[in-house]
Every structure is written in structure tokens, then in C-alpha cells.
Design a protein around this motif. Sequence first.
Motif, PDB file in Angstrom:
ATOM      1  N   LEU A   1       0.826  -1.202   0.000  1.00 51.84           N
ATOM      2  CA  LEU A   1       0.000   0.000   0.000  1.00 51.84           C
ATOM      3  C   LEU A   1       0.863   1.256   0.000  1.00 51.84           C
ATOM      4  N   MET A   2       1.956   1.225   0.735  1.00 49.54           N
ATOM      5  CA  MET A   2       2.863   2.362   0.814  1.00 49.54           C
ATOM      6  C   MET A   2       3.792   2.444  -0.396  1.00 49.54           C
ATOM      7  N   GLY A   3       3.912   1.354  -1.140  1.00 51.54           N
ATOM      8  CA  GLY A   3       4.863   1.332  -2.243  1.00 51.54           C
ATOM      9  C   GLY A   3       6.290   1.183  -1.763  1.00 51.54           C
ATOM     10  N   GLU A   4       6.474   0.561  -0.591  1.00 53.48           N
ATOM     11  CA  GLU A   4       7.827   0.347  -0.076  1.00 53.48           C
ATOM     12  C   GLU A   4       8.495  -0.766  -0.871  1.00 53.48           C
ATOM     13  N   THR A   5       9.780  -0.638  -1.127  1.00 58.05           N
ATOM     14  CA  THR A   5      10.552  -1.647  -1.834  1.00 58.05           C
ATOM     15  C   THR A   5      11.655  -2.164  -0.926  1.00 58.05           C
ATOM     16  N   TYR A   6      12.462  -3.079  -1.468  1.00 55.83           N
ATOM     17  CA  TYR A   6      13.590  -3.579  -0.682  1.00 55.83           C
ATOM     18  C   TYR A   6      14.632  -2.490  -0.446  1.00 55.83           C
ATOM     19  N   GLU A   7      14.587  -1.424  -1.223  1.00 59.46           N
ATOM     20  CA  GLU A   7      15.392  -0.231  -0.926  1.00 59.46           C
ATOM     21  C   GLU A   7      14.565   0.633   0.014  1.00 59.46           C
ATOM     22  N   VAL A   8      14.580   0.250   1.279  1.00 60.99           N
ATOM     23  CA  VAL A   8      13.618   0.790   2.248  1.00 60.99           C
ATOM     24  C   VAL A   8      13.732   2.300   2.397  1.00 60.99           C
ATOM     25  N   GLU A   9      14.919   2.839   2.224  1.00 59.40           N
ATOM     26  CA  GLU A   9      15.110   4.273   2.467  1.00 59.40           C
ATOM     27  C   GLU A   9      14.529   5.149   1.352  1.00 59.40           C
ATOM     28  N   ARG A  10      14.101   4.565   0.242  1.00 60.36           N
ATOM     29  CA  ARG A  10      13.517   5.367  -0.829  1.00 60.36           C
ATOM     30  C   ARG A  10      12.149   5.892  -0.416  1.00 60.36           C
ATOM     31  N   GLU A  11      11.729   6.985  -1.054  1.00 64.10           N
ATOM     32  CA  GLU A  11      10.433   7.597  -0.747  1.00 64.10           C
ATOM     33  C   GLU A  11       9.297   6.602  -0.989  1.00 64.10           C
ATOM     34  N   SER A  12       8.280   6.670  -0.143  1.00 63.23           N
ATOM     35  CA  SER A  12       7.095   5.828  -0.317  1.00 63.23           C
ATOM     36  C   SER A  12       5.862   6.721  -0.453  1.00 63.23           C
ATOM     37  N   ARG A  13       4.720   6.106  -0.704  1.00 67.88           N
ATOM     38  CA  ARG A  13       3.480   6.875  -0.865  1.00 67.88           C
ATOM     39  C   ARG A  13       2.972   7.364   0.484  1.00 67.88           C
ATOM     40  N   ARG A  14       2.459   8.591   0.497  1.00 68.97           N
ATOM     41  CA  ARG A  14       1.745   9.093   1.682  1.00 68.97           C
ATOM     42  C   ARG A  14       0.322   8.533   1.650  1.00 68.97           C
ATOM     43  N   LEU A  15      -0.178   8.111   2.793  1.00 70.46           N
ATOM     44  CA  LEU A  15      -1.471   7.446   2.828  1.00 70.46           C
ATOM     45  C   LEU A  15      -2.615   8.346   3.277  1.00 70.46           C
ATOM     46  N   GLY A  16      -2.341   9.575   3.637  1.00 69.26           N
ATOM     47  CA  GLY A  16      -3.411  10.426   4.145  1.00 69.26           C
ATOM     48  C   GLY A  16      -3.600  10.220   5.642  1.00 69.26           C
ATOM     49  N   VAL A  17      -4.143  11.219   6.303  1.00 66.84           N
ATOM     50  CA  VAL A  17      -4.221  11.196   7.764  1.00 66.84           C
ATOM     51  C   VAL A  17      -5.179  10.120   8.261  1.00 66.84           C
ATOM     52  N   GLU A  18      -6.407  10.059   7.716  1.00 62.80           N
ATOM     53  CA  GLU A  18      -7.392   9.105   8.226  1.00 62.80           C
ATOM     54  C   GLU A  18      -6.922   7.667   8.050  1.00 62.80           C
ATOM     55  N   THR A  19      -6.420   7.337   6.862  1.00 63.49           N
ATOM     56  CA  THR A  19      -5.947   5.972   6.611  1.00 63.49           C
ATOM     57  C   THR A  19      -4.772   5.627   7.512  1.00 63.49           C
ATOM     58  N   SER A  20      -3.828   6.547   7.652  1.00 67.11           N
ATOM     59  CA  SER A  20      -2.648   6.295   8.483  1.00 67.11           C
ATOM     60  C   SER A  20      -3.032   6.036   9.931  1.00 67.11           C
ATOM     61  N   LEU A  21      -3.933   6.849  10.450  1.00 69.07           N
ATOM     62  CA  LEU A  21      -4.353   6.668  11.841  1.00 69.07           C
ATOM     63  C   LEU A  21      -5.113   5.361  12.030  1.00 69.07           C
ATOM     64  N   ALA A  22      -5.965   4.999  11.065  1.00 66.67           N
ATOM     65  CA  ALA A  22      -6.724   3.757  11.185  1.00 66.67           C
ATOM     66  C   ALA A  22      -5.796   2.547  11.204  1.00 66.67           C
ATOM     67  N   ILE A  23      -4.782   2.553  10.347  1.00 70.91           N
ATOM     68  CA  ILE A  23      -3.850   1.422  10.304  1.00 70.91           C
ATOM     69  C   ILE A  23      -3.003   1.380  11.570  1.00 70.91           C
TER      70      ILE A  23
END
Length: 457
Positions: A105-127
Motif C-alpha cells: 500500500l505504501m509502495g515500499e521496496t527492498y530499498e527501504v530508504e527510498r520515498e514511499s506513498r503518503r497514505l493520508g491522515v485518516e488511513t494512516s491513523l486507522a492502520i
Amino acid sequence: MRIGRYEIRGLLGRGGMGAVYKAAMPVTGRIVALKVLKPAEIMADLVGEDALREMFYKEASAMASISHPNVAAILDVSGGSGEGEGDPAPPHFTMEYYCGNLGALMGETYEVERESRRLGVETSLAIARGMICGLDRLHYEGIIHRDVKPFNVMLAEDQGGPGTVKLIDFGLSKLRGERTVRHKGMVVGSPYYAAPEQEADPESADERSDLYSVGVTLYRMLTGRLPESGKRLPICDVHADLDCRWDDFFSTALARDPAARFPDGPAMLNALDDLEARWREQRDAVCAAPDLLGDAGNGRPFPRPRREPVKAGLKEGRTVFGLDGLWRPERYAHGEFADQGDGTVAELSSGLIWELDGSRYPLTWERAAAHVARLNRNAFAGRVDWRLPTVAELATLFTGRTEPGEFCLQPAFDPRKARLWSADRKAFTAAWYVDAELGFVWWQDLTCRFFARAVAG
């Protein structure tokens, strides 16, 4: 290929201790995740086969002892010693299978330090809240997870929105007060997410170590960045919608000294509740009264999107669909929508007609096609030209409202039904889908469940 009683349908992941497969149960055909003990040779040499087997069965026992909505359930344990004579299956166990996980969902890869997607406040808090609730259940039983990270957070497709959090992978967990068997060079936890004290001495990890990992994950969900150790940027400097009161929360959640952190899950949940209440007050004060269809139109017509389905593999997918490195459109279309009053919505610039409600439940790809066929049989809204939309057509539903500064944009459709199947195939067994709320494109195999929203015109 079979392992024990299970038919293997594909590899989901591999690690130092073994592999996780997608598998089908006998008789019912239910899809499960099967974890099998197949340690790398170096792991067997360092730790020993008997110790690895003990760790493996301890993981299964720990997961099976917990019944909680935010912890994946164990279904069966089998293989190895204790099995019938002649059974060649290695030790393995099965657990609930979910297509979605937080890392994807975040678009994280094995290159963990690379930028990932922001999920928005409501989604982030719910997770984050689901993660904390699941961990609190473990902690109540004296179990410390020690490997909390996005790819160990599954997202069940049993509801709208991001889905229910399901914690997995207890291979590195320990009981409170237990000394685990490990080689002195063996790392416990994942870089970037493990607490400082856990990296220095894995045996010192406690509840506060797991909650530190939640703090890292939440910071990343909100900002698309990892909090840099010792020089973390104030969140109000990297996210336009969040005031500096959020930094008080992260100063506690990410404190290097465990004594300065939240002492337990309920304390962290209370702090999140306060943050969310203030966020909602801010949003309501800034935004106009909600309007079903909003006013996101920018007055710029966009070309009629492709309507013919295509087959595009992973290597060419971004080029075919015109996406950036995080699988998002180069710019959001910001369509102009009008409710037709007959269960449909017209997009004025492209001329597309959309089903307003979509499917009631998330469906497999084949059942999504059956949903469209049913609309045509019933001549829904007087039309018989309904079809599954292409990725290009679904991209016209993206608003970008989870990006900083855009939270007042109102979606044209129910945001809880944001993950939608497309008609575009990735392979014989997989198709592309979109998350219209978070504004990205990705793929899954056809047995996964997403919503269907038909299009015509």
C-alpha cells in the motif's frame, strides 16, 4: 507442487528461515498462506537445525494462542517429527491469507530508504490503531513481536477503506522474560524499524520496542519518509496539513530512551485519539460543508481515456499506464462529475458514465466481471453497455486528496470502495487494480478481492 496436504499456487516471500507460499487447502480449495521451514545453509550452520525447528514451532504456537481481529489466525500445523511414517513434508503451518499488505500500500521496496506513498491522515491513523490493538493483545499475553514493519502488516479485504490490520510473522517474537537461542551475530528485527535498544541487545526488547516500530511506520505513512535517527525533521515541516502538536506525539513515540516512550498500547491509543480529534476539528473548520460530488474540476478537458483492455507486464506497466516511480499518474485528472439521479454519475469532460454504488462487497476478478454482466442483464439505468473499466478510465477517478494541502477535496464516490479492479491484465493469473483514494495503480492475482465499479459510454 505440493507440501503435505496443500497444493502450492505460488511463492509469496522468502527469508533466512524459510519461505511463505500461497496454497490451496484440500477439498475446499480455500486459499491460505503456508509457511515452511527451509532455512538457508548459513542460518542452519549459525543457529543449528534443532534450534531453528524450535523457533519455527514456537512461532506457530504463539500465533495460535491468540484470538484477536488484528492478529492473523493459524489454521493448521504439520510436517516434520510427529507426522506419519514416510511423510516427506518439512515442518510447515498455514494461516489466513490476505492479498493486501501495508508495504505494498505504501509502495515500499527492498530499498527501504527510498520515498514511499503518503497514505493520508485518516488511513494512516486507522492502520496505526489496528497495529497497536493487535500488539496490545500480544503484549497482554507476554509476547513481544520484535519485527513490526509494513510487510508484516496484512490488510484484510473484509471491509471498505484500507482493510482490517492483521499482524503476521512471529518468527522473532519472544515471551516476556525468555532468553531466546541465537548466534551473537544474528540480527533480530528489521533495519529502520527496530528500536535502538533492540538493535543493541535483542533480549532487551519489550512492549515499548514494538510501539517504537509503530511510531516509525506511522511517521512514514504520513510523510512518505523514514524518521532519520537523531535528526528527525519536525512533521509540521514536511506535511502541510499537520501542526507541530504532532511532533509532541512523535517525540514520545520515537524517543531513544524506552523510559520516555508510551508505556503501553492503551497510552499510545489515547494519544492518537487526541490527535485525531484535533485533526477532525481542523478539517471541519477549514473545509466547506461536504458535497457528494465535490468541486474538483479544474476546467481543463483531458483526452478520452483508453477503453480497450490491454495486457501489460510489470516491466512495461508504468510506461503503458503513464505512471511515476510510485505508480501514480504524472498528474491527477480532477474530473467533473454530475449525479444523474438514476444510480449513475456522468464525468462531463470524458463523457464516461459510472455506476455510483459499485459492488456491495469486494470480489474476485471473475466475480467482478459477473457483477458487470448482471448489470447488463438487468439493463441497469437503461443501459446494456456496462464493462469493467481500464486503468486509464479508473485514473479519472483519482483526486489526490490524500496529498498535503488537498484534504478538502471531496471524492465523487464512496472512498471506502477505493480499491477497484480494472479490465487490464498483467498475466494469465493476474490483473491490474487501482486505489482511487490513494491514487495509485498496482496488480494482484485474480483470486484477490477488490470492488467493482462499472463504466459505460
